[in-house]
Scaffold this active site. Structure first.
Site, mmCIF file in Angstrom:
data_model
loop_
_atom_site.group_PDB
_atom_site.id
_atom_site.type_symbol
_atom_site.label_atom_id
_atom_site.label_comp_id
_atom_site.label_asym_id
_atom_site.label_seq_id
_atom_site.Cartn_x
_atom_site.Cartn_y
_atom_site.Cartn_z
ATOM 1 N N ASP A 105 -34.632 48.235 100.093
ATOM 2 C CA ASP A 105 -34.213 49.058 101.234
ATOM 3 C C ASP A 105 -33.978 48.193 102.463
ATOM 4 O O ASP A 105 -34.654 47.181 102.657
ATOM 5 C CB ASP A 105 -35.310 50.108 101.515
ATOM 6 C CG ASP A 105 -34.775 51.288 102.305
ATOM 7 O OD1 ASP A 105 -33.548 51.366 102.525
ATOM 8 O OD2 ASP A 105 -35.591 52.137 102.703
ATOM 9 N N ASN A 112 -30.589 47.394 103.692
ATOM 10 C CA ASN A 112 -29.295 46.715 103.762
ATOM 11 C C ASN A 112 -28.477 47.162 104.971
ATOM 12 O O ASN A 112 -27.857 46.335 105.653
ATOM 13 C CB ASN A 112 -28.466 46.988 102.499
ATOM 14 C CG ASN A 112 -29.078 46.388 101.253
ATOM 15 O OD1 ASN A 112 -30.031 45.634 101.328
ATOM 16 N ND2 ASN A 112 -28.526 46.739 100.105
ATOM 17 N N HIS A 158 -24.990 45.305 101.944
ATOM 18 C CA HIS A 158 -25.112 45.463 100.490
ATOM 19 C C HIS A 158 -24.730 44.162 99.782
ATOM 20 O O HIS A 158 -25.374 43.762 98.817
ATOM 21 C CB HIS A 158 -24.246 46.626 100.000
ATOM 22 C CG HIS A 158 -24.673 47.960 100.523
ATOM 23 N ND1 HIS A 158 -25.997 48.361 100.539
ATOM 24 C CD2 HIS A 158 -23.978 48.997 101.059
ATOM 25 C CE1 HIS A 158 -26.069 49.595 101.053
ATOM 26 N NE2 HIS A 158 -24.861 49.991 101.382
ATOM 27 N N ASN A 204 -28.871 59.310 96.492
ATOM 28 C CA ASN A 204 -27.884 58.458 97.179
ATOM 29 C C ASN A 204 -26.439 58.978 97.081
ATOM 30 O O ASN A 204 -25.566 58.533 97.827
ATOM 31 C CB ASN A 204 -27.924 57.015 96.655
ATOM 32 C CG ASN A 204 -29.129 56.226 97.129
ATOM 33 O OD1 ASN A 204 -29.640 55.365 96.430
ATOM 34 N ND2 ASN A 204 -29.612 56.508 98.345
ATOM 35 N N ARG A 264 -24.503 60.056 100.262
ATOM 36 C CA ARG A 264 -23.900 59.100 101.207
ATOM 37 C C ARG A 264 -22.383 59.293 101.234
ATOM 38 O O ARG A 264 -21.814 59.856 100.302
ATOM 39 C CB ARG A 264 -24.235 57.676 100.781
ATOM 40 C CG ARG A 264 -25.717 57.398 100.896
ATOM 41 C CD ARG A 264 -26.027 55.947 100.669
ATOM 42 N NE ARG A 264 -27.454 55.750 100.848
ATOM 43 C CZ ARG A 264 -28.019 54.609 101.212
ATOM 44 N NH1 ARG A 264 -27.255 53.538 101.426
ATOM 45 N NH2 ARG A 264 -29.323 54.513 101.373
ATOM 46 N N ILE A 320 -42.560 56.735 98.843
ATOM 47 C CA ILE A 320 -42.271 56.370 97.446
ATOM 48 C C ILE A 320 -40.862 56.801 97.038
ATOM 49 O O ILE A 320 -40.291 56.280 96.080
ATOM 50 C CB ILE A 320 -43.379 56.920 96.510
ATOM 51 C CG1 ILE A 320 -43.245 56.369 95.101
ATOM 52 C CG2 ILE A 320 -43.415 58.424 96.471
ATOM 53 C CD1 ILE A 320 -44.509 56.448 94.284
ATOM 54 N N SER A 321 -40.295 57.752 97.781
ATOM 55 C CA SER A 321 -38.890 58.155 97.581
ATOM 56 C C SER A 321 -38.490 58.383 96.124
ATOM 57 O O SER A 321 -37.455 57.895 95.664
ATOM 58 C CB SER A 321 -37.942 57.134 98.226
ATOM 59 O OG SER A 321 -38.125 57.093 99.613
ATOM 60 N N GLU A 367 -50.314 49.191 92.438
ATOM 61 C CA GLU A 367 -50.614 48.691 93.778
ATOM 62 C C GLU A 367 -49.300 48.668 94.568
ATOM 63 O O GLU A 367 -48.235 48.436 93.989
ATOM 64 C CB GLU A 367 -51.188 47.273 93.695
ATOM 65 C CG GLU A 367 -52.512 47.189 92.952
ATOM 66 C CD GLU A 367 -53.675 47.792 93.731
ATOM 67 O OE1 GLU A 367 -53.629 47.801 94.984
ATOM 68 O OE2 GLU A 367 -54.633 48.273 93.086
HETATM 69 C C1 IPE Z 1 -30.166 49.685 100.402
HETATM 70 O O1 IPE Z 1 -30.323 49.815 101.715
HETATM 71 C C2 IPE Z 1 -30.195 50.344 99.297
HETATM 72 C C3 IPE Z 1 -29.329 51.240 98.565
HETATM 73 C C4 IPE Z 1 -29.571 52.499 98.407
HETATM 74 C C5 IPE Z 1 -28.168 50.695 97.898
HETATM 75 P P1 IPE Z 1 -29.874 51.048 102.583
HETATM 76 O O2 IPE Z 1 -28.402 51.274 102.388
HETATM 77 O O3 IPE Z 1 -30.737 52.220 102.286
HETATM 78 O O4 IPE Z 1 -30.140 50.490 104.051
HETATM 79 P P2 IPE Z 1 -30.722 51.254 105.322
HETATM 80 O O5 IPE Z 1 -31.915 52.029 104.876
HETATM 81 O O6 IPE Z 1 -29.626 52.130 105.828
HETATM 82 O O7 IPE Z 1 -31.073 50.153 106.261
HETATM 83 MG MG MG Z 2 -32.417 53.049 103.132
#
Ligand code: IPE
Ligand code: MG
Length: 221
Positions: free
Chosen positions: A2, A4, A19, A50, A53, A173-174, A185
Site C-alpha cells: 500500500d 503507491n 505503481h 479495487n 477505482r 487488515i482490509s 504476527e
Molecule cells: C497500491 O497502492 C496498491 C494497489 C491496490 C495496487 P495504492 O494505490 O492503494 O496507494 P495509496 O493508498 O493511494 O497511496
Molecule cells: Mg491504498
C-alpha cells in the site's frame, strides 16, 4: 503493498508512476525473500474492492501486471519460484489472464518458494466460496473441521502466514487472508510501498523473531 498513490503524489507524479515504482519494490522483495529461503510469500496486488477505482487506473494496473509477469518469468524460473494465484482471475482482462496462466504453468514444478499473488481476492469472498464448494461436494456437517475447511481456501495446502506486513501507515487488515491470519504476527510501517526496501524487510523479520508466539497458550518456561 500500500502507498503507491501517496508516493507519487508526494513527488507530483501521476499515480501510475507510483505503481511502476511499486513493481520495482515487488521484484526486490521477491528476490530477497527467496535469498532468505522464505518458503511462501504472498503479495496483495488487487482486491475485489479495487474495482471501484477509476477504470483507467484499473486497466493500467492490469497492463502493468501483464508486463511485469512477462518480464519476470525467466527470473522466476531461474530462482525456482512457483507462481500461484489467490483469487478469481476469470474477471480479469483476457491478455492479463493468459500471461498469468502461462506463468503459473511454466513455474508449477518449482519448489524453492511459492509466490502467491492475491488478485481479485478478498478474505470474505474466499470464505463464502469455500462454503459453496463444500456444499457442492455434499460434505456432511461433522466432516467439516477447521483443517478440512482450509482445504477449500485459495491457500489449500499452504501454511498460515507467520508474518503479515502492511506498508503506508494504515492500521487495517482490509479483507486480507481473514481465515489464515488468526495467529499471524503483524508488522505495520509508515513506509510507502515504493520506498520499502530489503533492509526494511530485514527489520520486519528481526522484529518478528523477537516476539513470543504463544498461540493462545501461556509463556513458555
Ligand atoms: C497500491 O497502492 C496498491 C494497489 C491496490 C495496487 P495504492 O494505490 O492503494 O496507494 P495509496 O493508498 O493511494 O497511496
Ligand atoms: Mg491504498
Amino acid at each position: 503493498m500500500d502507498g503507491n498513490g501517496r508516493w507519487a503524489r508526494a513527488k507530483n507524479l501521476p499515480r501510475s508512476e507510483g505503481h511502476n515504482q511499486g513493481t520495482k519494490t515487488a521484484r526486490a522483495i521477491v528476490e530477497e525473500s527467496r535469498r532468505l529461503n522464505i518458503r511462501h510469500l504472498t503479495l496483495y496486488a488487487f482486491s475485489r474492492e479495487n474495482w471501484t477505482r477509476p477504470k483507467e487506473e484499473v486497466s493500467f494496473l492490469f497492463d502493468l501486471l501483464t508486463r511485469f509477469l512477462k518480464g519476470e518469468l525467466k527470473s522466476l524460473i531461474k530462482q525456482d519460484i512457483r507462481l500461484n494465484i489467490l483469487g478469481d482471475i476469470s474477471d480479469l482482462p483476457l491478455t492479463a489472464r493468459k500471461v498469468i496462466e502461462h506463468a503459473c504453468s511454466k513455474t508449477k514444478s518449482n519448489r524453492s518458494m511459492t509466490l502467491n499473488l492475491a488478485l481479485n481476492y478478498s478474505g470474505r469472498w474466499e470464505i463464502v466460496r469455500a462454503c459453496r464448494l463444500i456444499l457442492e461436494q455434499g460434505l456432511s456437517a461433522n466432516e467439516i473441521t477447521e483443517e478440512k475447511f482450509s482445504d477449500y481456501l485459495c491457500t489449500a495446502g499452504q501454511p498460515d502466514p507467520d508474518l503479515i506486513i502492511r506498508t503506508s501507515g494504515e492500521l487495517r487488515i482490509s479483507n486480507y487472508l481473514l481465515y489464515q491470519s488468526a495467529y499471524s504476527e503483524f508488522y505495520f510501517t509508515r513506509t510507502l510501498w515504493p520506498d520499502f526496501t530489503p533492509q526494511e524487510l530485514h527489520l520486519a523479520l528481526e522484529d518478528y523473531a523477537s516476539r513470543q508466539r504463544r498461540l493462545g497458550g501461556t509463556d513458555p518456561k
